[in-house]
Design a protein around this motif. Structure first.
Motif, PDB file in Angstrom:
ATOM      1  N   VAL A  76      91.277   2.191   7.387  1.00 53.95           N
ATOM      2  CA  VAL A  76      90.988   3.148   6.385  1.00 53.95           C
ATOM      3  C   VAL A  76      90.705   2.667   5.084  1.00 53.95           C
ATOM      4  N   TYR A  81      86.420  -0.677   5.522  1.00 55.06           N
ATOM      5  CA  TYR A  81      85.680  -0.585   6.561  1.00 55.06           C
ATOM      6  C   TYR A  81      84.005  -0.723   6.354  1.00 55.06           C
ATOM      7  N   PRO A  85      83.069  -3.701   9.424  1.00 53.89           N
ATOM      8  CA  PRO A  85      82.728  -2.690  10.346  1.00 53.89           C
ATOM      9  C   PRO A  85      82.874  -2.772  11.743  1.00 53.89           C
ATOM     10  N   LEU A  88      86.674  -2.528  12.110  1.00 56.77           N
ATOM     11  CA  LEU A  88      86.968  -1.155  12.311  1.00 56.77           C
ATOM     12  C   LEU A  88      86.645  -0.535  13.753  1.00 56.77           C
ATOM     13  N   ASN A  92      89.820   1.120  15.613  1.00 58.53           N
ATOM     14  CA  ASN A  92      89.610   2.542  15.426  1.00 58.53           C
ATOM     15  C   ASN A  92      89.205   3.162  16.938  1.00 58.53           C
ATOM     16  N   THR A 115      89.642  12.781  10.892  1.00 58.24           N
ATOM     17  CA  THR A 115      89.635  12.686   9.460  1.00 58.24           C
ATOM     18  C   THR A 115      88.154  13.769   9.224  1.00 58.24           C
ATOM     19  N   GLU A 117      86.169  13.002   7.589  1.00 56.22           N
ATOM     20  CA  GLU A 117      84.814  12.418   7.467  1.00 56.22           C
ATOM     21  C   GLU A 117      83.917  12.506   8.576  1.00 56.22           C
ATOM     22  N   SER A 144      80.340   4.549   9.289  1.00 51.86           N
ATOM     23  CA  SER A 144      80.949   3.895  10.356  1.00 51.86           C
ATOM     24  C   SER A 144      82.326   4.678  10.400  1.00 51.86           C
ATOM     25  N   TYR A 145      83.106   4.886   9.524  1.00 45.75           N
ATOM     26  CA  TYR A 145      84.460   5.212   9.686  1.00 45.75           C
ATOM     27  C   TYR A 145      84.624   6.712  10.330  1.00 45.75           C
ATOM     28  N   SER A 148      83.499   6.349  13.818  1.00 45.94           N
ATOM     29  CA  SER A 148      84.379   6.084  14.709  1.00 45.94           C
ATOM     30  C   SER A 148      85.726   7.084  15.154  1.00 45.94           C
ATOM     31  N   LYS A 149      86.069   7.633  14.394  1.00 48.10           N
ATOM     32  CA  LYS A 149      86.948   8.764  14.533  1.00 48.10           C
ATOM     33  C   LYS A 149      86.254   9.791  15.419  1.00 48.10           C
TER      34      LYS A 149
END
Length: 331
Positions: A76, A81, A85, A88, A92, A115, A117, A144-145, A148-149
């Protein structure tokens, strides 16, 4: 079990579960000796040091009597990230998929921390749980974050067809409070001011966010975990109070009674690798109707509590000041 239980949200959650007379295990990459947020409850916790990059060993690491997993462990923070990446994705996505497999095979209930995001830059706010995801190109690490989620959410919803996993997904909106790592808006600027550095305002500070105090967020997660009406669904957990980032900085300065605010440009700090979101507002009707939950802590009250704790905590004030900014790999 709380993965990432030595972290900010995870530590508050682990303590609340202990208050409810639950047996709690924490799985975290932080060595037990450095788990400072849990120092007062460590004798009552089964602490399991584990690096999720070695996900192949997860099955053996998770105790056989675990019945619920709150999966909060993740990479996070913008600097983290965007700088790495690939790690991550390892943590993740790949490790999360293994946790899902274990939960399916052992009949463990899973509460997954997602998230805000995932909504990307969807211009239509407030964001409903079934709202569109609007993202930039995959060549820009900024996305990317959230991606990923979202991939893990896809995996979870895909399991509903087999009907062999009970899960809940919580999408957090700008959670803040005492002991948060100083890499986020409230924590970073409070930490800077306590270390006699100016607070930082980006791009004139007109971006709006809905900041959720940690106690409210944890209460929302617990209600989500316990609600049969919320089985195999996703719920926004966030405040309904919208503030500009400059309003937040002024609240921090007012709470401390001193401090300067310095202007910065995200383009100069992050180059083409970053795009800020101008407006991030949740639709929390589902949380109210399913869980009877809404955030009640005002920004003024939450920052006052956070400031009071931060002034008294020496280890937190002594954490390194990380100057924001990552140069684009193409710059």
């Amino acid at each position: 079990m709380v993965t990432g239980g030595s972290g900010f949200i995870g530590s508050f959650l682990a303590k609340r579960l202990l208050e409810r007379q639950r047996d709690v295990a924490v799985l975290d990459s932080t060595p037990e000796a450095n788990a400072r947020r849990l120092i007062d409850v460590l004798p009552r916790i089964d602490y399991i040091p584990f690096d999720l990059r070695h996900w192949q060993g997860l099955d053996a690491a998770i105790p056989s009597d675990v019945t619920e997993i709150y999966h909060l462990a993740a990479v996070v923070g913008v600097e983290k990230y965007m700088a790495d990446p690939l790690t991550l994705i390892d943590i993740n996505v790949i490790a999360s998929r293994e946790i899902i497999r274990i939960c399916r095979s052992r009949n463990i209930k899973l509460i997954f921390a997602s998230t805000s995001e995932v909504y990307g830059r969807n211009p239509h706010t407030p964001w409903r749980e079934d709202g569109d995801r609007v993202l930039g190109p995959t060549s820009v690490s900024r996305w990317s974050y959230g991606t990923s989620k979202a991939i893990v959410e896809h995996i979870l919803f895909g399991t509903t067809q087999a009907n062999d996993l009970e899960f809940r997904i919580v999408r957090f909106f700008n959670v803040y409070g005492p002991s948060q790592e100083p890499g986020f808006l409230v924590s970073r600027n409070l930490h800077r001011l306590l270390n006699e550095l100016p607070a930082l305002s980006y791009d004139n500070g007109n971006q709006t966010r809905c900041f959720t105090y940690i106690d409210d967020a944890v209460e929302g997660v617990l209600r989500l975990a316990e609600s049969e009406n919320a089985r195999n669904t996703v719920v926004n957990i966030g405040s309904a109070f919208e503030h500009t980032t400059d309003e937040v900085l002024r609240e921090i300065v007012n709470s401390l009674g001193y401090g300067e605010i310095e202007q910065r440009a995200t383009g100069d700090l992050y180059g083409a690798e970053f795009e800020d979101i101008l407006k991030r507002v949740p639709d929390c009707n589902l949380a109210r109707t399913l869980l009877g939950w809404s955030a009640s802590t005002t920004l003024t009250a939450g920052i006052a509590k956070t400031t009071e704790w931060s002034k008294q905590c020496e280890w937190w004030k002594m954490l390194p000041v990380v100057e924001p900014g990552i140069k684009s790999r193409r710059s």
